[in-house]
Design a protein around this motif. Sequence first.
Motif, PDB file in Angstrom:
ATOM      1  N   ASN A  38       0.836  -1.203   0.000  1.00  0.00           N
ATOM      2  CA  ASN A  38       0.000   0.000   0.000  1.00  0.00           C
ATOM      3  C   ASN A  38       0.868   1.248   0.000  1.00  0.00           C
ATOM      4  OD1 ASN A  38      -1.625  -2.192   0.740  1.00  0.00           O
ATOM      5  ND2 ASN A  38      -3.169  -0.779   1.480  1.00  0.00           N
ATOM      6  N   THR A  94      -5.162  -5.173   3.097  1.00  0.00           N
ATOM      7  CA  THR A  94      -6.356  -4.349   2.995  1.00  0.00           C
ATOM      8  C   THR A  94      -6.351  -3.257   4.044  1.00  0.00           C
ATOM      9  OG1 THR A  94      -7.621  -6.215   2.199  1.00  0.00           O
ATOM     10  CG2 THR A  94      -8.861  -4.372   3.065  1.00  0.00           C
ATOM     11  N   VAL A  95      -6.644  -2.057   3.603  1.00  0.00           N
ATOM     12  CA  VAL A  95      -6.943  -0.970   4.526  1.00  0.00           C
ATOM     13  C   VAL A  95      -8.379  -0.565   4.245  1.00  0.00           C
ATOM     14  CG1 VAL A  95      -6.379   1.363   5.249  1.00  0.00           C
ATOM     15  CG2 VAL A  95      -4.568  -0.188   4.551  1.00  0.00           C
ATOM     16  N   GLU A  96      -9.199  -0.522   5.282  1.00  0.00           N
ATOM     17  CA  GLU A  96     -10.615  -0.235   5.046  1.00  0.00           C
ATOM     18  C   GLU A  96     -10.806   1.197   4.625  1.00  0.00           C
ATOM     19  OE1 GLU A  96     -12.999  -1.359   8.327  1.00  0.00           O
ATOM     20  OE2 GLU A  96     -13.004  -3.461   7.718  1.00  0.00           O
ATOM     21  N   TRP A  97     -11.680   1.377   3.657  1.00  0.00           N
ATOM     22  CA  TRP A  97     -11.984   2.735   3.212  1.00  0.00           C
ATOM     23  C   TRP A  97     -13.473   3.002   3.418  1.00  0.00           C
ATOM     24  CZ3 TRP A  97     -11.666   4.732  -2.542  1.00  0.00           C
ATOM     25  CH2 TRP A  97     -11.849   6.121  -2.524  1.00  0.00           C
ATOM     26  N   ILE A  98     -14.333   2.372   2.600  1.00  0.00           N
ATOM     27  CA  ILE A  98     -15.778   2.514   2.806  1.00  0.00           C
ATOM     28  C   ILE A  98     -16.344   1.104   2.934  1.00  0.00           C
ATOM     29  CG2 ILE A  98     -17.856   3.699   2.017  1.00  0.00           C
ATOM     30  CD1 ILE A  98     -16.114   5.135  -0.030  1.00  0.00           C
ATOM     31  N   ASN A 104     -12.732  -1.158  -0.315  1.00  0.00           N
ATOM     32  CA  ASN A 104     -11.565  -1.145   0.560  1.00  0.00           C
ATOM     33  C   ASN A 104     -10.310  -0.990  -0.277  1.00  0.00           C
ATOM     34  OD1 ASN A 104     -12.901  -1.563   3.066  1.00  0.00           O
ATOM     35  ND2 ASN A 104     -13.303  -3.653   2.375  1.00  0.00           N
ATOM     36  N   PHE A 105      -9.351  -0.372   0.345  1.00  0.00           N
ATOM     37  CA  PHE A 105      -8.088  -0.114  -0.341  1.00  0.00           C
ATOM     38  C   PHE A 105      -7.241  -1.383  -0.229  1.00  0.00           C
ATOM     39  CE2 PHE A 105      -3.996   2.579  -0.183  1.00  0.00           C
ATOM     40  CZ  PHE A 105      -3.769   2.315  -1.517  1.00  0.00           C
ATOM     41  N   SER A 161      -4.376  -2.446  -7.357  1.00  0.00           N
ATOM     42  CA  SER A 161      -5.681  -2.459  -6.708  1.00  0.00           C
ATOM     43  C   SER A 161      -6.419  -3.754  -6.998  1.00  0.00           C
ATOM     44  CB  SER A 161      -6.513  -1.279  -7.197  1.00  0.00           C
ATOM     45  OG  SER A 161      -5.984  -0.108  -6.684  1.00  0.00           O
ATOM     46  N   VAL A 166     -11.611   1.124  -6.344  1.00  0.00           N
ATOM     47  CA  VAL A 166     -10.325   1.779  -6.129  1.00  0.00           C
ATOM     48  C   VAL A 166      -9.530   1.778  -7.425  1.00  0.00           C
ATOM     49  CG1 VAL A 166      -8.245   1.755  -4.750  1.00  0.00           C
ATOM     50  CG2 VAL A 166     -10.398   1.068  -3.740  1.00  0.00           C
TER      51      VAL A 166
END
Lengths: 830, 112
Positions: A38, A94-98, A104-105, A161, A166
């Motif tokens: 990331n 994974t980094v949570e986004w929405i 997710n990112f 991605s 994303v």
Amino acid sequence: MNGESIHDNRTAHLLLQFIENNSFIYIEMEDLILLTINLVIIIPLLAAALVPFLHKKNSKIHIGWFIFLIPLTLFILLLRYIPRIANGETLAYTVEWIPTYHINFTAYLDGLSLIFALLITGIGALVTIYSIYYLSSKENLIHFYTYLLLFMGAMLGVVFSDNMMVLYVFWELTSISSFLLIAFWYHRKQSRDGAQKSLLITVTGGIAMLVGFIMLYYMSGTMSVRGVISAVLSFQENPLFIPAMCLILLGAFTKSAQFPFHIWLPTAMEAPTPVSAYLHSATMVKAGIYLVARFTPVFGGEDTWFWLVTSVGLITLFWGSFTAVRQTDLKALLAYSTVSQLGMIMSMFGISSLALNSGFRAESVLFSQAAFAALFHLVNHSTFKGALFMVVGIVDHELGTRDIRRLGGLATLMPITFTIAIVGAFSMAGLPPFNGFLSKEMFFTAVLNAGNAGLSSAIPVVAWVASIFTFVYSMIFVFKTFLGTYKEEKLEHPAHEAPYGMLFSPIVLGSLVVLIFIFPNGLGENLLSPALAGIFPSLAAGENLGVHIALWHGFNTELMMTIGVVLGGILLYMTIRYWKNIYRLFPEHWSFNTLYGNILEQLEVVSRKITDFYMTGYLRDYMVYIYLFFILAVGGMVVFTQSYELEIAENAPISEFEWVVAIVMIIAALSILFAKSRLSAILLNSVLGYGVAIFFVLFRAPDLALTQTVVETVTTVLFLVAYYFLPEWKKEDTRSRSDKVNLAVSIGVGVIFTIIALAVQNGKLFSSISSYFENSYELAGGKNIVNTILSDFRAFDTMLEVVVLLIAGIGVYTLIKVKARKGDTTLEDE
Amino acid sequence: METLLTILTGILVAVATYLILSRNVQKVVLGTAILSHAAHLLIMTMGKGLKSGSVPILGEGPAYVDPLPQALILTSIVISFAVTALLLVIAYRTFQETGTDNLYEWRDINDE
């Protein structure tokens, strides 16, 4: 495929810890390593934000040197993953986004994305070095490097991605940063036009792709590309499957400059050469290729996919190489050559999809080799095309022109540049001992396989003819530029070798061209085979795919084809002056560029016409629209529901006196229409007003009658005052066409109004609430029910009504008293 | 009675519409005034039984006519009066500035 590590759910928890403790201590080391994928995306974007600050403090050193460190670091960082990827491992983080919308990112690292990421960072580093010598410090370097880093981050985001939304975000970010870079010299009109065209075309495709992604999400229920791939069997029969495929392909084709969307690429050559080398040959134009490769496991089993991708690729291949020959600008030649090579890669991915097609199961391993060839050529193309663009940049930079007709005889004056040009161009033409030879052979194998499978014998023929043209323009590129007579009088600067700093990057790329030819398996085994595993997850036998890689030479049909290409190419090149007239068959105004220009122009003209047609600026016309809508929508509803009815049984009886008043009012209303003077119209209006007052008396409404009489009197006085100040009515032509329309509209409105009113009267669904107000004495202490409603039960209405009166009063006062002074109007005009 | 009044209202609406569509601003204002007459009469007609009771003042009779529409109309009369007055003054001021009361000619005045 054994070591897949996914850490989706722990991420939020970890981030929370990070925020709480403001320290990395609580994040495990393993997570930190995974997080680097990331970070690879984020670092260039962050750096782009920091570029302006960098500049102010270090104005003596060219800021490109600081920028150079970023792609270099990332490149080295990514190189470290090669052993793990070669073992078949994949990484995801994974980094949570929405999370609510499954957005997710997620960064996913496998062979396919690693190839692209290495190209992006590696060539990014080389292009940065090149740009340091190419762009003088008088240029706006802050802008340049900000855009470049923005692009780099976006491109890394595209390839890493896993989440489709994303991916789309980064996809559009590449379009935008490319737009900014093409228009870097924004004071030139061609730059702006080229930037606009590329943005319009790529964003149109991008939006289509977004729709395709949403369809995929709807069908599969997941935003993750890996999730879609693993669920593909469950929704293959969905009617949205083919539309989703076509829309996603539209995105890929526009981005990768496939026929007929290739027109933006040659005009994008207005960008500075480092940008052309980086974006428009090595990276961005391959985003579409990446997309096709990435979605092959989803759609590859369909015949439509094979035919679309292969035929569009082949047409692009042929058209690009055919058109490249006629170019006189070196950059335009390279642009069409890029278009052509991209078509070649695209067609190979199309052929490789047969490996997933149920009709070709037996030869699936054979066809999967086409994807290997495609990836191999993708890497090769990035190396030699990057080098060639840099060569053109050197020629342009040192001599002040890149027009073939003014160049010639530079070989002895610029020996190093000449050598690189030969290496690049011969590789492009598919000659040994350069890497283009290997991938061209594999390309021929692929098209021959496709031809042998009984699909169409046209496939190898088109590929072969296109290769001849490729050979011709490659020779034009080298020999017209570097051999022949030296024309110093046509050049802005006398020819001389470029500085070594500028030559460094093309030398590196040129050496890679040769190195890959000598050691193709190092690249093949470590990078391309794992990528193949990513494209064909269903062909589980990874070793099977590997066996064929070693077979890269031998006396076979492919070699004969190459010899044929060389012979045919030499023949065509020697006789070019005799057959060049063939291009006159395709005059300039028949091109797709003209078509694009016409479409753009016509869109503007037509939309202006439409707007001018209905936005007339006349109040009457707008009122007619509103009334027509009323007649059609409300009247249509009445007719549609058949709700018209007339019930007169419950009507109150009519006395003679009431008949008289009603008839007088009707006559008065109608005679207003025929009133010659406005005085009679005003008086007839007050007849109506007083008639209404009489009806109020008859209907037991004393307060209303009183108010109506007073108001009607004041209104009449007002009209009469206005009569004094306003001019006499001019006679309107009552026979005109618009007047007949007015009459018809008024009658229509009146009739529908009456019908609805009558229909509503007969539909009393529940009794009135008014009996409640008969308690007015007990509740409000008043005997006049109307007045208690006004001042007690519903006093809020009354208060605001007073406010309305107040505002109207203020309005009248200001309108009459306050007038613009002379100075004010001129101020407004400015 | 209700049917007669409704037809009267419809005629008023048609006349008002025709005036609003004309190109003279004075006629447009007149049209809005007539439209509000029509609206008031319609609200009255829509009420519970037009003459089936006495004046809505307590002590006048055993049953009263519907008082609620009367309150609504009273509010409406005042508001439409305010709007008519404002419109007339706007027409007057615009005429002063532009020298015409023809809406078609207003369109061509460049005030930007």
